[in-house]
Design a protein around this motif. Structure first.
Motif, mmCIF file in Angstrom:
data_model
loop_
_atom_site.group_PDB
_atom_site.id
_atom_site.type_symbol
_atom_site.label_atom_id
_atom_site.label_comp_id
_atom_site.label_asym_id
_atom_site.label_seq_id
_atom_site.Cartn_x
_atom_site.Cartn_y
_atom_site.Cartn_z
ATOM 1 N N SER B 65 44.520 34.799 43.502
ATOM 2 C CA SER B 65 43.377 35.291 44.283
ATOM 3 C C SER B 65 43.876 35.949 45.559
ATOM 4 N N GLU B 123 38.687 33.919 38.730
ATOM 5 C CA GLU B 123 37.736 34.508 37.781
ATOM 6 C C GLU B 123 36.639 35.275 38.516
ATOM 7 N N VAL B 124 36.123 34.652 39.561
ATOM 8 C CA VAL B 124 35.045 35.291 40.323
ATOM 9 C C VAL B 124 35.524 36.612 40.913
ATOM 10 N N ARG B 126 37.970 38.509 39.972
ATOM 11 C CA ARG B 126 38.216 39.544 38.970
ATOM 12 C C ARG B 126 36.903 40.198 38.551
ATOM 13 N N GLU B 127 35.885 39.393 38.402
ATOM 14 C CA GLU B 127 34.580 39.962 38.040
ATOM 15 C C GLU B 127 34.035 40.862 39.138
ATOM 16 N N VAL B 128 34.222 40.429 40.379
ATOM 17 C CA VAL B 128 33.769 41.266 41.500
ATOM 18 C C VAL B 128 34.513 42.591 41.471
ATOM 19 N N ASN B 130 35.871 44.007 38.983
ATOM 20 C CA ASN B 130 35.438 44.741 37.794
ATOM 21 C C ASN B 130 34.135 45.493 38.009
ATOM 22 N N ASN B 131 33.263 44.925 38.815
ATOM 23 C CA ASN B 131 31.909 45.441 38.884
ATOM 24 C C ASN B 131 31.545 46.192 40.165
ATOM 25 N N TRP B 132 32.357 46.020 41.194
ATOM 26 C CA TRP B 132 32.032 46.698 42.443
ATOM 27 C C TRP B 132 32.679 48.082 42.420
ATOM 28 N N ALA B 139 36.545 48.634 36.525
ATOM 29 C CA ALA B 139 37.520 48.329 35.489
ATOM 30 C C ALA B 139 38.499 49.481 35.263
ATOM 31 N N PRO B 233 41.685 45.295 37.833
ATOM 32 C CA PRO B 233 41.326 43.895 38.008
ATOM 33 C C PRO B 233 42.183 42.924 37.193
ATOM 34 N N LYS B 234 42.438 43.244 35.925
ATOM 35 C CA LYS B 234 43.127 42.241 35.109
ATOM 36 C C LYS B 234 44.618 42.158 35.456
#
Lengths: 260, 331
Positions: B65, B123-124, B126-128, B130-132, B139, B233-234
């Motif tokens: 993180s 995880e949180v 990575r999702e942020v 991915n989506n922001w 992505a 992200p990944k």
């Protein structure tokens, strides 16, 4: 023993509730510089809870704890420790993977406000006082029980406390070890540190404490000079038992009032 | 700060090692510079993790993180025109703020709860990321300005930058090891209640350690981002890495100065070996190694003493003092 007019520690109607039950019930006390006070009572009377309240480990439900004229009721344990209140734990809590010396240094550094090097000197001094100096490089986990109790004592001393609360430091020790511990506690008090001795061993209390407080069901059942407290019928009934009272009367030569 | 001969030797050895590493940059070709950069990067992350995971003993699974936050903070800053080196400092600052934000609630948890909380942060985030889309590029990823120069020059530059950061992480560890801050962390690792009773401000110390780890982790991420000039992200929030870093430190020795270095280097060698010879089985074998390390060597290579080794291999000629057992049964 000269007593200052202002108490070192003052408890003003301190109470602690555990789910509606008064573990400590409206306790008021005053402790003066350099005195040794015994704190006795049956199991579950609230002795350790009281120590936990003073050292900030539990929060007070109502009432006020005043140390050195300043309220410490809502303070955190580490602040209270830095202010000069040290305690030992009934179940000893050494830093098991550190050496004996490092354990005592921990006390000297944070509450004793010393740098690492001065802390080491202070720690060695405290270890010499408690006769543990020859074991200083041993891991604390390898100490035998008597030495672990002494380590707790050395660690508390390194903190430069003004008030030292000893929670059953003599439990589990043999007779000669107890004699040594009594000598040690006396010489600590002689340096002006106020000591609270929590004990089940009446022999230790009578040998050390000029004044004794008896807790029963969380409340002060009796308080006064140790000799008088030992003869208090309420105390005999609640805690000491008739057999002890008789023996105590025989050895001290003063008749005891029997509870009805 | 207690400085004895053993400590002075350790520091001298470390400085020598880093000096050699820096001089090697003049002769190594690009491939070895790459390997060296990766090693230095992993070692910085290991040293950073070692403060919270080793000295303080908290099972923090959020190293990536910090790394990812640093990579994105540096990357976004650079994409917005901030000079590269300045962007690294910006990332370290963001890492500090993020560690505070994450640490203040999480450090009230202990053990498994803390571990789960920290791993959730990966995880949180990575999702942020991915989506922001507007901020992170989503992505698709984020392109950074490419460092100017020939491949050799660029390789050497980032090798030295990573090595420099690893050196800082090493020095920070050495200081933590010898000061009352690190001493307090070791007390906290063993018994938090007793630590507060000797006057240690446990919460402040825990947050402090977390912040140190966060700053170093974020700086590592930022240098990495500048080096690869593209983050997604990944890649930035790689969940495998967040487990691998603690395993490396465990392998080397938690809460020691050189444990992270030894663990990082030996883990990479092991991994390369497994990759090279057991390509079909590498995940399984690495998993086995992880379990073996945790099960048989929880103290790490540096945590072993000669006495332990003799005890294990020559039980009959054991030098273990029997007195302690006797004393225990007698008391």
């Amino acid at each position: 023993m000269t007593k200052a007019t202002t108490p070192v520690l003052e408890l003003k109607s301190v109470s602690r509730l555990f789910e509606g039950i008064h573990a400590v019930d409206n306790v008021s006390l005053k402790l003066y510089a350099g005195e040794i006070v015994g704190l006795i009572g049956p199991n579950g009377a609230g002795k350790t809870t009281l120590v936990n309240l003073i050292s900030g480990f539990l929060s007070v439900s109502s009432g006020d704890v005043i140390f050195d004229g300043e309220s410490i009721t809502r303070k955190k344990p580490h602040v209270i420790a830095q202010n000069g209140i040290a305690r030992t734990f009934q179940i000893v809590q050494p830093f098991a993977r550190m050496t004996v010396l490092e354990n005592v240094m921990a006390g000297a550094i944070y509450a004793g406000h010393r740098g690492m090097v001065q802390a080491r000197d202070k720690a060695i001094e405290c270890l010499e006082f408690t006769k543990l100096a020859h074991l200083k490089d041993m891991p604390a986990s390898e100490l035998a029980l008597a030495n672990r109790k002494r380590l707790e004592l050395a660690k508390s001393l390194a903190m430069n406390p003004r008030l030292l609360m000893l929670d059953e430091v003599n439990a589990g020790l043999n007779s000669s070890e107890i004699d040594e511990a009594i000598q040690m506690i006396r010489s600590i008090a002689a340096t002006g540190i106020t000591i609270v001795v929590i004990e089940h061993l009446m022999r230790v209390v009578t040998a050390l404490a000029e004044r004794t407080v008896v807790l029963h069901h969380g409340a002060v059942a009796s308080e006064g000079p140790t000799e008088e407290v030992m003869r208090d019928p309420k105390v005999i009934e609640a805690y000491l038992g008739n057999k002890f009272a008789q023996r105590f009367a025989e050895t001290s030569g003063v008749p005891v009032a029997r509870p009805a | 700060m207690i400085i004895d001969r053993a400590f002075a030797l350790k520091i001298a050895f470390g400085v020598l090692l880093f000096a050699c590493g820096a001089m090697l940059s003049a002769v190594l070709d690009n491939y070895y510079l790459q390997v060296g950069t990766t090693l230095a990067m992993l070692c910085s992350l290991c040293w950073a993790w070692n403060i919270v995971g080793g000295y303080m003993g908290y099972p923090a699974l959020c190293m990536i993180s910090f790394f990812g936050i640093g990579a994105y903070a540096g990357g976004i800053a650079q994409a917005a025109g901030v000079p590269e080196t300045l962007a690294w400092f910006v990332a370290a600052g963001v890492g500090l703020l993020f560690a505070l934000l994450l640490g203040v609630p999480l450090l009230r948890l202990k053990g498994h709860y803390f571990a789960v909380g920290t791993i959730a942060s990966v995880e949180v985030l990575r999702e942020v990321a991915n989506n922001w889309d507007q901020l992170t590029g989503g992505a698709i990823g984020l392109n950074l300005p490419i460092h100017a120069g020939s491949p050799d020059e660029v390789g050497r530059y980032f090798y030295l930058a990573m090595l420099g950061l690893a050196f800082i992480a090493f020095l920070v560890t050495a200081i933590v090891d010898r000061t009352q801050f690190g001493f307090g962390l070791r007390c906290i690792r063993q018994n938090e209640q007793a630590a507060s009773m000797v006057g240690i401000n446990v919460f402040k110390y825990k947050v402090g350690a977390f912040v140190l780890t966060g700053v170093l982790g974020a700086a590592t991420g930022a240098i990495y981002a500048s080096m690869v000039a593209f983050i997604e992200p990944k890649d930035a929030f790689n969940i495998i890495m967040t487990i691998e870093i603690p395993v490396m430190v465990m392998l080397g020795g938690m809460g020691t100065i050189f444990g992270p270095l030894i663990g990082g280097v030996s883990y990479v060698i092991l991994k390369e070996f497994v990759w090279a010879y057991f390509i079909n089985w590498h995940s399984g074998l690495l998993g086995l190694i992880v379990v073996t390390v945790i099960y048989f060597l929880p103290v790490g290579v540096l945590g072993l003493t000669w006495r332990d080794i003799f005890r294990k291999f020559g039980a009959s000629k054991s030098t273990r003092p029997v007195t302690s057992d006797i004393a225990r049964s007698a008391s």
